[in-house]
Design a protein around this motif. Sequence first.
Motif, PDB file in Angstrom:
ATOM      1  N   PHE A 337      50.119 101.453  24.788  1.00 32.80           N
ATOM      2  CA  PHE A 337      51.278 101.676  24.180  1.00 32.80           C
ATOM      3  C   PHE A 337      52.216 100.726  24.555  1.00 32.80           C
ATOM      4  CE2 PHE A 337      48.958 105.514  23.320  1.00 32.80           C
ATOM      5  CZ  PHE A 337      48.575 105.631  21.811  1.00 32.80           C
ATOM      6  N   GLN A 338      52.339  99.988  25.792  1.00 33.46           N
ATOM      7  CA  GLN A 338      53.297  99.262  26.135  1.00 33.46           C
ATOM      8  C   GLN A 338      53.054  97.771  26.166  1.00 33.46           C
ATOM      9  OE1 GLN A 338      55.139 100.537  29.814  1.00 33.46           O
ATOM     10  NE2 GLN A 338      54.574 102.650  29.357  1.00 33.46           N
ATOM     11  N   HIS A 339      53.947  96.929  26.023  1.00 31.40           N
ATOM     12  CA  HIS A 339      53.623  95.532  26.076  1.00 31.40           C
ATOM     13  C   HIS A 339      54.139  95.008  27.244  1.00 31.40           C
ATOM     14  CE1 HIS A 339      51.762  96.114  22.214  1.00 31.40           C
ATOM     15  NE2 HIS A 339      52.952  96.471  21.749  1.00 31.40           N
ATOM     16  N   PRO A 340      53.387  94.132  28.054  1.00 34.81           N
ATOM     17  CA  PRO A 340      52.140  94.029  27.839  1.00 34.81           C
ATOM     18  C   PRO A 340      51.077  94.943  28.315  1.00 34.81           C
ATOM     19  CG  PRO A 340      52.684  92.793  29.883  1.00 34.81           C
ATOM     20  CD  PRO A 340      53.931  93.389  29.160  1.00 34.81           C
ATOM     21  N   LYS A 341      50.057  95.136  27.492  1.00 36.67           N
ATOM     22  CA  LYS A 341      49.132  96.312  27.979  1.00 36.67           C
ATOM     23  C   LYS A 341      48.546  96.090  29.582  1.00 36.67           C
ATOM     24  CE  LYS A 341      47.222  97.113  23.269  1.00 36.67           C
ATOM     25  NZ  LYS A 341      48.454  96.346  22.847  1.00 36.67           N
ATOM     26  N   ARG A 342      48.231  97.055  30.001  1.00 37.12           N
ATOM     27  CA  ARG A 342      47.789  96.972  31.532  1.00 37.12           C
ATOM     28  C   ARG A 342      46.534  97.793  31.800  1.00 37.12           C
ATOM     29  NH1 ARG A 342      50.609  99.238  35.086  1.00 37.12           N
ATOM     30  NH2 ARG A 342      52.259 100.266  33.853  1.00 37.12           N
ATOM     31  N   TYR A 343      45.834  97.276  32.773  1.00 39.23           N
ATOM     32  CA  TYR A 343      44.844  98.051  33.342  1.00 39.23           C
ATOM     33  C   TYR A 343      45.165  99.337  34.080  1.00 39.23           C
ATOM     34  CZ  TYR A 343      40.061  98.858  35.258  1.00 39.23           C
ATOM     35  OH  TYR A 343      38.798  99.604  35.702  1.00 39.23           O
ATOM     36  N   TRP A 344      44.700 100.517  33.934  1.00 37.82           N
ATOM     37  CA  TRP A 344      44.908 101.674  34.661  1.00 37.82           C
ATOM     38  C   TRP A 344      43.936 102.244  35.062  1.00 37.82           C
ATOM     39  CZ3 TRP A 344      44.760 107.032  34.444  1.00 37.82           C
ATOM     40  CH2 TRP A 344      45.879 107.744  35.170  1.00 37.82           C
ATOM     41  N   PRO A 345      43.227 101.936  36.204  1.00 37.62           N
ATOM     42  CA  PRO A 345      41.959 102.539  36.464  1.00 37.62           C
ATOM     43  C   PRO A 345      41.768 103.784  37.342  1.00 37.62           C
ATOM     44  CG  PRO A 345      42.480 100.817  38.078  1.00 37.62           C
ATOM     45  CD  PRO A 345      43.730 101.200  37.223  1.00 37.62           C
ATOM     46  N   THR A 346      42.959 104.474  37.468  1.00 36.01           N
ATOM     47  CA  THR A 346      43.148 105.714  38.382  1.00 36.01           C
ATOM     48  C   THR A 346      41.803 106.646  38.199  1.00 36.01           C
ATOM     49  OG1 THR A 346      45.444 105.396  38.717  1.00 36.01           O
ATOM     50  CG2 THR A 346      44.331 107.389  39.301  1.00 36.01           C
ATOM     51  N   ILE A 347      41.722 107.207  36.926  1.00 35.53           N
ATOM     52  CA  ILE A 347      40.469 108.067  36.732  1.00 35.53           C
ATOM     53  C   ILE A 347      39.290 107.518  36.761  1.00 35.53           C
ATOM     54  CG2 ILE A 347      39.772 109.707  35.069  1.00 35.53           C
ATOM     55  CD1 ILE A 347      42.907 110.493  34.232  1.00 35.53           C
ATOM     56  N   ASP A 348      39.285 106.553  35.828  1.00 30.88           N
ATOM     57  CA  ASP A 348      38.127 105.650  35.831  1.00 30.88           C
ATOM     58  C   ASP A 348      37.335 105.541  37.302  1.00 30.88           C
ATOM     59  OD1 ASP A 348      36.362 104.227  33.763  1.00 30.88           O
ATOM     60  OD2 ASP A 348      36.395 102.787  35.060  1.00 30.88           O
ATOM     61  N   ASN A 349      38.136 104.895  38.210  1.00 32.36           N
ATOM     62  CA  ASN A 349      37.667 104.663  39.573  1.00 32.36           C
ATOM     63  C   ASN A 349      37.284 105.997  40.225  1.00 32.36           C
ATOM     64  OD1 ASN A 349      38.183 101.933  39.714  1.00 32.36           O
ATOM     65  ND2 ASN A 349      40.064 102.032  40.851  1.00 32.36           N
ATOM     66  N   ALA A 350      37.818 107.145  39.974  1.00 29.83           N
ATOM     67  CA  ALA A 350      37.366 108.470  40.653  1.00 29.83           C
ATOM     68  C   ALA A 350      36.153 108.896  40.021  1.00 29.83           C
ATOM     69  CB  ALA A 350      38.454 109.509  40.432  1.00 29.83           C
ATOM     70  N   ILE A 351      35.809 108.583  38.693  1.00 31.58           N
ATOM     71  CA  ILE A 351      34.573 108.990  38.117  1.00 31.58           C
ATOM     72  C   ILE A 351      33.393 108.100  39.019  1.00 31.58           C
ATOM     73  CG2 ILE A 351      33.123 108.845  36.099  1.00 31.58           C
ATOM     74  CD1 ILE A 351      35.769 109.584  34.587  1.00 31.58           C
ATOM     75  N   ARG A 352      33.762 106.740  38.891  1.00 30.91           N
ATOM     76  CA  ARG A 352      32.644 106.156  39.621  1.00 30.91           C
ATOM     77  C   ARG A 352      32.395 106.314  41.008  1.00 30.91           C
ATOM     78  NH1 ARG A 352      31.885 101.186  36.238  1.00 30.91           N
ATOM     79  NH2 ARG A 352      33.520 101.528  34.544  1.00 30.91           N
ATOM     80  N   THR A 353      33.462 106.707  41.794  1.00 34.23           N
ATOM     81  CA  THR A 353      33.269 106.999  43.069  1.00 34.23           C
ATOM     82  C   THR A 353      32.574 108.416  43.164  1.00 34.23           C
ATOM     83  OG1 THR A 353      35.565 105.915  43.725  1.00 34.23           O
ATOM     84  CG2 THR A 353      34.627 107.597  45.227  1.00 34.23           C
ATOM     85  N   ALA A 354      32.835 109.142  42.501  1.00 31.10           N
ATOM     86  CA  ALA A 354      32.140 110.659  42.530  1.00 31.10           C
ATOM     87  C   ALA A 354      30.638 110.484  42.371  1.00 31.10           C
ATOM     88  CB  ALA A 354      32.913 111.708  41.824  1.00 31.10           C
ATOM     89  N   ALA A 355      30.550 109.690  41.139  1.00 23.65           N
ATOM     90  CA  ALA A 355      29.148 109.679  40.789  1.00 23.65           C
ATOM     91  C   ALA A 355      28.331 108.738  41.445  1.00 23.65           C
ATOM     92  CB  ALA A 355      28.932 108.777  39.376  1.00 23.65           C
ATOM     93  N   TYR A 356      28.619 107.660  42.424  1.00 27.50           N
ATOM     94  CA  TYR A 356      28.108 107.086  43.276  1.00 27.50           C
ATOM     95  C   TYR A 356      27.771 107.531  44.655  1.00 27.50           C
ATOM     96  CZ  TYR A 356      26.528 102.963  45.965  1.00 27.50           C
ATOM     97  OH  TYR A 356      25.684 102.335  46.779  1.00 27.50           O
TER      98      TYR A 356
END
Length: 496
Positions: A337-356
């Motif tokens: 919702f802001q410009h420019p849009k940005r990547y925000w991997p905080t939760i996504d990284n936590a999911i991948r780390t826990a799964a792997y």
Amino acid sequence: MFFFVNLLSTFLLKFIRSLVYERMRIFMFLQPRHGCVSDKKESICLTSVVLFAFMTIVGILLAFAVLQRPQDSHQDPPSIDQCRMAIVESIPQYVDYQGNVTFGLPLEKAWKELLSMATETLQVVSFYWTLTGEDININSSSDRPGRAILDQLQSLPSRNVSVQVVTSLPTIKTNSTDLKKLRQKGVAVREVNFGRLTNGILHAKFWIVDGRHVFIGSANMDWRALTQVKELGMLIYNCSSLAKDLQKIFLSYWVMGEPNSSLPEKWPSTFDTVINKDHPLLVEEDNITSKIYIAASPPPFCPKSRTLDSEAIVSIISEAQTFIDVAVMSYSPIIRFQHPKRYWPTIDNAIRTAAYEKRVAFRILVSCWHNSYSTMLPFLRSLASLDSFKDHINIKIKFYILPPGNETNIPFSRVNHNKYMVTDKVAYISTSNWDGDYFSTTAGVGLVISQNSHHPIQKSKTVQKQLRAVFDRDWSSEFAVQLADIKKHPHCALLP
């Protein structure tokens, strides 16, 4: 331990008393050659001894204060609150589950119960207010529950109940007159300009009744939340410690709703909390031990003592041992919702780390409807692509798609609006979607509950068990669609 403290304090007292006695003895039998010859010098000596005696007494008192002080514990003492909890749900009209399934307390019933219980105060936070069909230019009989709630709210001031309402600027454009009607009845209303303060919105949704009862969930003050949208929340009765903590968050909104308000560099100590991730509220009731705390966003609205919502989510994911089930309306690891849009991997990284790394099994249930954001799809596909039986990575993703029902003309309806997570350790119920904006600029709250019981029957009644039963019901229902099958559902905007 107490024996040791008492023994030590007794020894210290005797030692100091003997020291004082010896000093007095020296004074009483002091020879002239030792310095107390004249009356003036004798007066000085007497003053010195009296001062020493006074300091000694103060020392004794301080020693007792330190030695008798309760020792720090790794676990806070249990709260005297009962903190009885109930999962609250709203199941839209024309949604019928097959088989013998259970549901939470109906949202309409929960709200009416809270309004009936209020005797002193009611504080409500909602993104927007549309409790009647006219608010959105719709004529529908399904708004009757909303009208009933509005009528009850308007009657509270006449019962000498003080009502405070906080809502957002910016907010959804409607023809709503709810707040005008409430003001006319004596309700205090403030609009917090989050657009100016943080470039976000006030997306939190909660109630506090009489400083004792709390409701936190996904439902706005909207008649569609009662009949046309699937919602989930938690109602906590008789939990004044938690209610007073949530009032601090309410107060931060309230003061920022004043004209020309500005965010402080540091929030005053009155906004600090002693209940957080590291020191949750401890409640023992009916052989069940509960640890509870409230996390919040965005960071500019939180004192350092408040656990941030994103921090709570990452902590819950990292501490899970076997499974994590997630139900959210939207999921995209970006600031969109802001410009420019940005990547925000905080939760996504936590999911991948826990799964792997920990081989935690994930089931993620994301809503899909006419207003779904298209950029969700590539991120969800990326997560799903990690699922591998051979590599022991378990990430399953489905979309929850509600049927349109008989009233397809109602906008922003027929969606699973839930925002929660349940693991083998924790139940988490939130007001925020899992997009980066909701944790950086937008106001929301998350309720974290961990319950444990050694009693077999009571163990089955923990919030984690109940919430997982809700998730299992939805995951196995006819409304849960595999990622590859969404093209068969025109009501989903994520058509590939």
